[in-house]
Write a protein that holds these residues in place. Structure first.
Motif, PDB file in Angstrom:
ATOM      1  N   VAL A   4       0.858  -1.177   0.000  1.00 30.63           N
ATOM      2  CA  VAL A   4       0.000   0.000   0.000  1.00 30.63           C
ATOM      3  C   VAL A   4       0.899   1.233   0.000  1.00 30.63           C
ATOM      4  O   VAL A   4       1.852   1.308   0.779  1.00 30.63           O
ATOM      5  CB  VAL A   4      -0.930   0.018   1.234  1.00 30.63           C
ATOM      6  CG1 VAL A   4      -1.665   1.343   1.337  1.00 30.63           C
ATOM      7  CG2 VAL A   4      -1.931  -1.136   1.178  1.00 30.63           C
ATOM      8  N   ARG A   5       0.602   2.173  -0.880  1.00 30.29           N
ATOM      9  CA  ARG A   5       1.377   3.416  -0.929  1.00 30.29           C
ATOM     10  C   ARG A   5       0.522   4.548  -0.377  1.00 30.29           C
ATOM     11  O   ARG A   5      -0.655   4.685  -0.745  1.00 30.29           O
ATOM     12  CB  ARG A   5       1.801   3.726  -2.366  1.00 30.29           C
ATOM     13  CG  ARG A   5       2.701   4.957  -2.487  1.00 30.29           C
ATOM     14  CD  ARG A   5       3.293   5.096  -3.878  1.00 30.29           C
ATOM     15  NE  ARG A   5       2.298   5.411  -4.887  1.00 30.29           N
ATOM     16  CZ  ARG A   5       1.918   4.569  -5.851  1.00 30.29           C
ATOM     17  NH1 ARG A   5       2.454   3.354  -5.929  1.00 30.29           N
ATOM     18  NH2 ARG A   5       1.010   4.916  -6.737  1.00 30.29           N
ATOM     19  N   TYR A   6       1.134   5.363   0.485  1.00 26.46           N
ATOM     20  CA  TYR A   6       0.434   6.500   1.096  1.00 26.46           C
ATOM     21  C   TYR A   6       1.112   7.787   0.638  1.00 26.46           C
ATOM     22  O   TYR A   6       2.328   7.946   0.782  1.00 26.46           O
ATOM     23  CB  TYR A   6       0.488   6.396   2.626  1.00 26.46           C
ATOM     24  CG  TYR A   6      -0.262   7.492   3.343  1.00 26.46           C
ATOM     25  CD1 TYR A   6      -1.594   7.329   3.682  1.00 26.46           C
ATOM     26  CD2 TYR A   6       0.376   8.683   3.705  1.00 26.46           C
ATOM     27  CE1 TYR A   6      -2.290   8.332   4.359  1.00 26.46           C
ATOM     28  CE2 TYR A   6      -0.305   9.693   4.367  1.00 26.46           C
ATOM     29  CZ  TYR A   6      -1.642   9.513   4.694  1.00 26.46           C
ATOM     30  OH  TYR A   6      -2.324  10.508   5.351  1.00 26.46           O
ATOM     31  N   GLU A   7       0.313   8.706   0.100  1.00 30.64           N
ATOM     32  CA  GLU A   7       0.837   9.993  -0.354  1.00 30.64           C
ATOM     33  C   GLU A   7      -0.068  11.110   0.162  1.00 30.64           C
ATOM     34  O   GLU A   7      -1.281  10.908   0.317  1.00 30.64           O
ATOM     35  CB  GLU A   7       0.898  10.042  -1.878  1.00 30.64           C
ATOM     36  CG  GLU A   7       1.805   8.973  -2.496  1.00 30.64           C
ATOM     37  CD  GLU A   7       1.608   8.844  -3.991  1.00 30.64           C
ATOM     38  OE1 GLU A   7       2.532   9.210  -4.738  1.00 30.64           O
ATOM     39  OE2 GLU A   7       0.530   8.377  -4.410  1.00 30.64           O
ATOM     40  N   PHE A   8       0.517  12.265   0.385  1.00 32.60           N
ATOM     41  CA  PHE A   8      -0.258  13.404   0.876  1.00 32.60           C
ATOM     42  C   PHE A   8       0.159  14.659   0.148  1.00 32.60           C
ATOM     43  O   PHE A   8       1.354  14.949   0.018  1.00 32.60           O
ATOM     44  CB  PHE A   8      -0.049  13.583   2.384  1.00 32.60           C
ATOM     45  CG  PHE A   8      -0.719  14.812   2.943  1.00 32.60           C
ATOM     46  CD1 PHE A   8      -2.092  14.862   3.072  1.00 32.60           C
ATOM     47  CD2 PHE A   8       0.041  15.917   3.306  1.00 32.60           C
ATOM     48  CE1 PHE A   8      -2.711  16.002   3.582  1.00 32.60           C
ATOM     49  CE2 PHE A   8      -0.572  17.058   3.812  1.00 32.60           C
ATOM     50  CZ  PHE A   8      -1.956  17.099   3.950  1.00 32.60           C
ATOM     51  N   ALA A   9      -0.833  15.405  -0.332  1.00 37.12           N
ATOM     52  CA  ALA A   9      -0.553  16.679  -0.986  1.00 37.12           C
ATOM     53  C   ALA A   9      -1.797  17.550  -0.925  1.00 37.12           C
ATOM     54  O   ALA A   9      -2.902  17.096  -1.238  1.00 37.12           O
ATOM     55  CB  ALA A   9      -0.138  16.467  -2.449  1.00 37.12           C
ATOM     56  N   ASP A  36      -3.888   0.652   8.412  1.00 37.30           N
ATOM     57  CA  ASP A  36      -2.905   1.579   8.982  1.00 37.30           C
ATOM     58  C   ASP A  36      -2.870   2.896   8.199  1.00 37.30           C
ATOM     59  O   ASP A  36      -2.764   3.984   8.799  1.00 37.30           O
ATOM     60  CB  ASP A  36      -1.514   0.951   8.999  1.00 37.30           C
ATOM     61  CG  ASP A  36      -1.371  -0.167  10.021  1.00 37.30           C
ATOM     62  OD1 ASP A  36      -2.245  -0.284  10.902  1.00 37.30           O
ATOM     63  OD2 ASP A  36      -0.395  -0.929   9.924  1.00 37.30           O
ATOM     64  N   ALA A  37      -2.942   2.801   6.874  1.00 34.58           N
ATOM     65  CA  ALA A  37      -2.912   4.009   6.047  1.00 34.58           C
ATOM     66  C   ALA A  37      -4.137   4.872   6.311  1.00 34.58           C
ATOM     67  O   ALA A  37      -4.044   6.108   6.402  1.00 34.58           O
ATOM     68  CB  ALA A  37      -2.834   3.632   4.571  1.00 34.58           C
ATOM     69  N   ALA A  38      -5.286   4.231   6.453  1.00 37.68           N
ATOM     70  CA  ALA A  38      -6.511   4.980   6.741  1.00 37.68           C
ATOM     71  C   ALA A  38      -6.415   5.683   8.092  1.00 37.68           C
ATOM     72  O   ALA A  38      -6.812   6.843   8.241  1.00 37.68           O
ATOM     73  CB  ALA A  38      -7.710   4.045   6.710  1.00 37.68           C
TER      74      ALA A  38
END
Length: 245
Positions: A4-9, A36-38
């Protein structure tokens, strides 16, 4: 995270399933990472919206080994908990205190359809495939699947898909109220993030509106957590029957 990849912008967290070799079927590990990402997004006050996507293949359901192990002994502790972990992947997406959008390309099958339906909104490709897939492998729906279908599409579509296994594409999903908008494949994620950006511009307001939205639009039937339990026992029976136990 490995699958799972998590990105924020700019106020938008994007969670991407990254196991294309199995079309993002949910393993126990991927399910934990998705949960976990959620939770990571929820715990960041700067996140005003979450987009969940799988790239070319949204999610082909749960990996067959999880279902097989549960079918061999539905009450064995590890198997039972592993299936609950898969359930948690989409129940968490559906319950975090942040507005969520599923950006769907490719197929959303079984638990993958549950994942798409768990989000507050769906932005899809015209050629996306939405199919329950449970009957095709001889098991009862699980994870509150019928509840999730009914709350977005109503009784008729739930009967067609949940009882009779009908498949719909992205364009038809919009017609049925299952999705908000349908686009060309290459435009889906950008379209989802453009919608998400409106909420993400004011994260505190977005979360407050979300709480009101969920309270005021709660369906009149069974609550989702009760629907999960209602489906759990017959799904365990169907898994055990499938594996000849």
């Amino acid at each position: 995270m490995t699958e799972v990849r998590y990105e924020f912008a700019e106020g938008v967290a994007t969670i991407t399933l990254t196991a294309p070799e199995r079309r993002n079927a949910l393993s126990v590990e991927m399910s934990r990472e998705l949960t976990d990402a959620a939770r990571t997004a929820e715990s960041d006050p700067g996140v005003g919206a979450v987009v969940v996507t799988g790239g070319e293949h949204f999610c082909a359901g749960a990996v067959r080994s999880v279902l097989a192990e549960t079918g061999r002994d539905p009450v064995e502790d590890t198997a039972y908990r592993d299936l609950e972990t898969v359930y948690a992947a989409f129940t968490t997406i559906g319950s975090i205190d942040v507005p969520t959008i599923a950006a769907v390309r490719g197929a959303a099958v079984g638990a993958g359809l549950n994942l798409a339906l768990s989000a507050d909104l769906r932005v899809v490709s015209r050629s996306a495939r939405f199919l329950p897939g449970f009957a095709q492998i001889g098991i009862h729906p699980g994870g509150g699947h019928l509840h999730l279908l009914h709350r977005v599409a109503g009784r008729e579509a739930t009967a067609a898909m949940g009882l009779f296994g009908e498949e719909v594409d992205g364009s038809r999903a919009v017609d049925l109220g299952i999705a908000w908008s349908a686009h060309e494949d290459a435009d889906v994620e950008d379209a989802a993030r453009a919608v998400a950006a409106r909420a993400a511009a004011d994260p505190d307001l977005a979360r407050r509106v979300l709480r009101s939205f969920r309270r005021e639009t709660a369906p009149g039937g069974l609550p989702w957590d009760s629907a999960v339990e209602v489906e759990h026992s017959p799904q365990m029976w169907s898994l055990r029957r499938k594996h000849g136990v």
